[in-house]
Design a protein around this motif. Structure first.
Motif, PDB file in Angstrom:
ATOM      1  N   ASP A 119      -2.968 -11.792  -3.283  1.00  0.00           N
ATOM      2  CA  ASP A 119      -2.556 -10.930  -4.003  1.00  0.00           C
ATOM      3  C   ASP A 119      -3.514  -9.971  -3.988  1.00  0.00           C
ATOM      4  N   ILE A 120      -4.370 -10.300  -2.834  1.00  0.00           N
ATOM      5  CA  ILE A 120      -5.470  -9.432  -2.190  1.00  0.00           C
ATOM      6  C   ILE A 120      -5.447  -8.454  -1.097  1.00  0.00           C
ATOM      7  N   ASP A 121      -6.124  -8.129  -0.557  1.00  0.00           N
ATOM      8  CA  ASP A 121      -6.052  -7.390   0.654  1.00  0.00           C
ATOM      9  C   ASP A 121      -7.844  -7.608   1.563  1.00  0.00           C
ATOM     10  N   ASP A 122      -8.108  -8.129   2.116  1.00  0.00           N
ATOM     11  CA  ASP A 122      -9.246  -8.237   3.081  1.00  0.00           C
ATOM     12  C   ASP A 122      -9.189  -8.789   4.398  1.00  0.00           C
ATOM     13  N   CYS A 176      -3.474 -10.595   3.155  1.00  0.00           N
ATOM     14  CA  CYS A 176      -3.004  -9.221   2.694  1.00  0.00           C
ATOM     15  C   CYS A 176      -1.530  -9.968   1.611  1.00  0.00           C
ATOM     16  N   SER A 177      -1.463  -8.744   0.654  1.00  0.00           N
ATOM     17  CA  SER A 177      -0.325  -9.265   0.195  1.00  0.00           C
ATOM     18  C   SER A 177       0.602  -8.262   0.477  1.00  0.00           C
ATOM     19  N   GLY A 178       2.072  -8.799  -0.443  1.00  0.00           N
ATOM     20  CA  GLY A 178       3.062  -8.576   0.435  1.00  0.00           C
ATOM     21  C   GLY A 178       3.546  -6.627  -0.441  1.00  0.00           C
ATOM     22  N   ASP A 179       2.778  -6.685  -0.659  1.00  0.00           N
ATOM     23  CA  ASP A 179       3.179  -5.055  -1.709  1.00  0.00           C
ATOM     24  C   ASP A 179       2.767  -3.927  -1.004  1.00  0.00           C
ATOM     25  N   VAL A 180       1.227  -4.288   0.482  1.00  0.00           N
ATOM     26  CA  VAL A 180       1.191  -4.107   1.074  1.00  0.00           C
ATOM     27  C   VAL A 180       1.591  -3.758   2.005  1.00  0.00           C
ATOM     28  N   PHE A 181       1.575  -4.821   3.337  1.00  0.00           N
ATOM     29  CA  PHE A 181       2.047  -5.313   4.090  1.00  0.00           C
ATOM     30  C   PHE A 181       3.231  -4.941   4.615  1.00  0.00           C
ATOM     31  N   PHE A 182       4.590  -5.704   3.130  1.00  0.00           N
ATOM     32  CA  PHE A 182       5.848  -5.032   3.501  1.00  0.00           C
ATOM     33  C   PHE A 182       5.805  -3.299   3.052  1.00  0.00           C
ATOM     34  N   ARG A 183       5.287  -2.980   2.735  1.00  0.00           N
ATOM     35  CA  ARG A 183       5.377  -1.386   2.259  1.00  0.00           C
ATOM     36  C   ARG A 183       5.855  -0.528   2.660  1.00  0.00           C
ATOM     37  N   ASP A 184       5.862  -0.719   4.278  1.00  0.00           N
ATOM     38  CA  ASP A 184       6.645   0.427   5.061  1.00  0.00           C
ATOM     39  C   ASP A 184       7.888  -0.184   6.010  1.00  0.00           C
ATOM     40  N   LYS A 185       8.295  -1.986   5.850  1.00  0.00           N
ATOM     41  CA  LYS A 185       8.727  -3.062   6.035  1.00  0.00           C
ATOM     42  C   LYS A 185       9.889  -3.402   6.065  1.00  0.00           C
ATOM     43  N   GLU A 186      11.136  -3.756   6.497  1.00  0.00           N
ATOM     44  CA  GLU A 186      12.264  -4.386   6.339  1.00  0.00           C
ATOM     45  C   GLU A 186      11.694  -6.134   5.962  1.00  0.00           C
ATOM     46  N   LEU A 211       2.993 -14.276  -5.312  1.00  0.00           N
ATOM     47  CA  LEU A 211       4.413 -13.597  -6.430  1.00  0.00           C
ATOM     48  C   LEU A 211       3.656 -12.245  -6.674  1.00  0.00           C
ATOM     49  N   SER A 212       2.260 -12.002  -7.430  1.00  0.00           N
ATOM     50  CA  SER A 212       1.292 -11.621  -7.920  1.00  0.00           C
ATOM     51  C   SER A 212       1.422 -10.367  -7.396  1.00  0.00           C
ATOM     52  N   GLY A 213       1.367 -10.600  -5.675  1.00  0.00           N
ATOM     53  CA  GLY A 213       1.015 -10.269  -5.135  1.00  0.00           C
ATOM     54  C   GLY A 213       2.263  -8.662  -4.021  1.00  0.00           C
ATOM     55  N   PHE A 214       3.256  -9.459  -5.443  1.00  0.00           N
ATOM     56  CA  PHE A 214       4.638  -8.711  -4.317  1.00  0.00           C
ATOM     57  C   PHE A 214       5.603  -7.795  -5.030  1.00  0.00           C
ATOM     58  N   LYS A 215       5.053  -8.574  -6.996  1.00  0.00           N
ATOM     59  CA  LYS A 215       5.849  -7.303  -8.053  1.00  0.00           C
ATOM     60  C   LYS A 215       6.163  -6.200  -7.473  1.00  0.00           C
ATOM     61  N   GLN A 216       5.614  -5.738  -6.603  1.00  0.00           N
ATOM     62  CA  GLN A 216       6.412  -4.284  -6.229  1.00  0.00           C
ATOM     63  C   GLN A 216       7.730  -4.043  -5.409  1.00  0.00           C
ATOM     64  N   ILE A 217       7.279  -5.262  -3.833  1.00  0.00           N
ATOM     65  CA  ILE A 217       8.534  -5.325  -3.139  1.00  0.00           C
ATOM     66  C   ILE A 217       9.917  -5.942  -4.042  1.00  0.00           C
ATOM     67  N   ILE A 218       9.582  -6.567  -4.473  1.00  0.00           N
ATOM     68  CA  ILE A 218      10.679  -8.169  -5.534  1.00  0.00           C
ATOM     69  C   ILE A 218      11.615  -6.777  -6.440  1.00  0.00           C
ATOM     70  N   GLN A 219      10.795  -6.004  -7.125  1.00  0.00           N
ATOM     71  CA  GLN A 219      11.391  -4.657  -8.076  1.00  0.00           C
ATOM     72  C   GLN A 219      11.941  -3.948  -7.304  1.00  0.00           C
TER      73      GLN A 219
END
Length: 210
Positions: free
Chosen positions: A149-152, A156-166, A182-190
């Motif tokens: 749920d962090i990016d450094d 990497c978080s899922g919400d950032v990495f998959f923002r523009d990916k399938e 899962l915390s880092g994937f909240k937006q993508i999952i929703q």
């Protein structure tokens, strides 16, 4: 119930095992052939006719034990199996394999899916993964980071990495890091309610209830 009775009977005759079921009787670690690829200096086994490479420093005995255990995990009768007859992947799926390790799950479905993202931070496994998936490098991408749920530089978080990916299928087996993942994937999952998720829920106490 019937399963509990079968487990008790198995333990009475076989002792305590990770998988206390009779399907394990059909597997024999000593019968697993381990080969060496002299061109890269790595050992491998054949999984459904495809080469599955292992860490450079691993012995033949350790590879046999590891592949034996992987085979038990993904047997059609195993409670650890990620897929079922009704929960599977097809040629429209984009798989994210979190905690790829040796990549046996992705190798099993690589010819079936559209694309695979392999997340693995262990450099020894990354070397093996590059060899295993060399024949499919046009559709397999290896990401040398932890998914969290962090990016450094290391995460990497899922919400950032998959923002523009399938992404349509997540296999999550990250040795206790499932909750921050899962915390880092909240937006993508929703945003993608049809997402399929195979999630391990035994690494941390009470995971399955959260």
């Amino acid at each position: 119930n019937e399963e509990e009775n079968q487990v008790v009977e198995f333990v009475d005759t076989h002792g305590v095992k990770i998988f206390p079921y009779h399907f394990t009787d059909k597997y024999d670690a000593s019968s697993i052939e381990v080969f060496e690829d002299a061109s890269v200096g790595l050992k491998y086994v054949l999984q459904d006719g495809k080469k599955l490479y292992f860490k450079r420093r691993w012995s033949v005995a350790r590879i046999r034990k590891s592949f034996h255990d992987l085979s038990l995990e993904q047997d059609v009768e195993s409670p650890h199996r990620y897929l079922t007859a009704n929960f599977t992947l097809d040629n429209n799926d984009v798989l994210a394999d979190f905690g790829a390790a040796e990549g046996n799950f992705s190798l099993a479905v690589v010819e079936r899916v559209k694309k695979i993202y392999l997340f693995e931070a262990d450099q020894e496994w990354i070397e093996a993964l590059n060899c295993t998936f060399a024949p499919w490098k046009e559709k397999v991408e290896i990401i040398p980071k932890f998914i969290s749920d962090i990016d450094d530089n290391k995460n990497c978080s899922g919400d950032v990495f998959f923002r523009d990916k399938e992404i349509s299928f997540m296999k999550i087996d990250v040795d206790g890091g499932e909750r921050p993942l899962l915390s880092g994937f909240k937006q993508i999952i929703q945003e993608r309610p049809s997402m399929k998720i195979a999630l391990c829920t035994y690494h941390q106490h009470a995971d399955e209830h959260r």
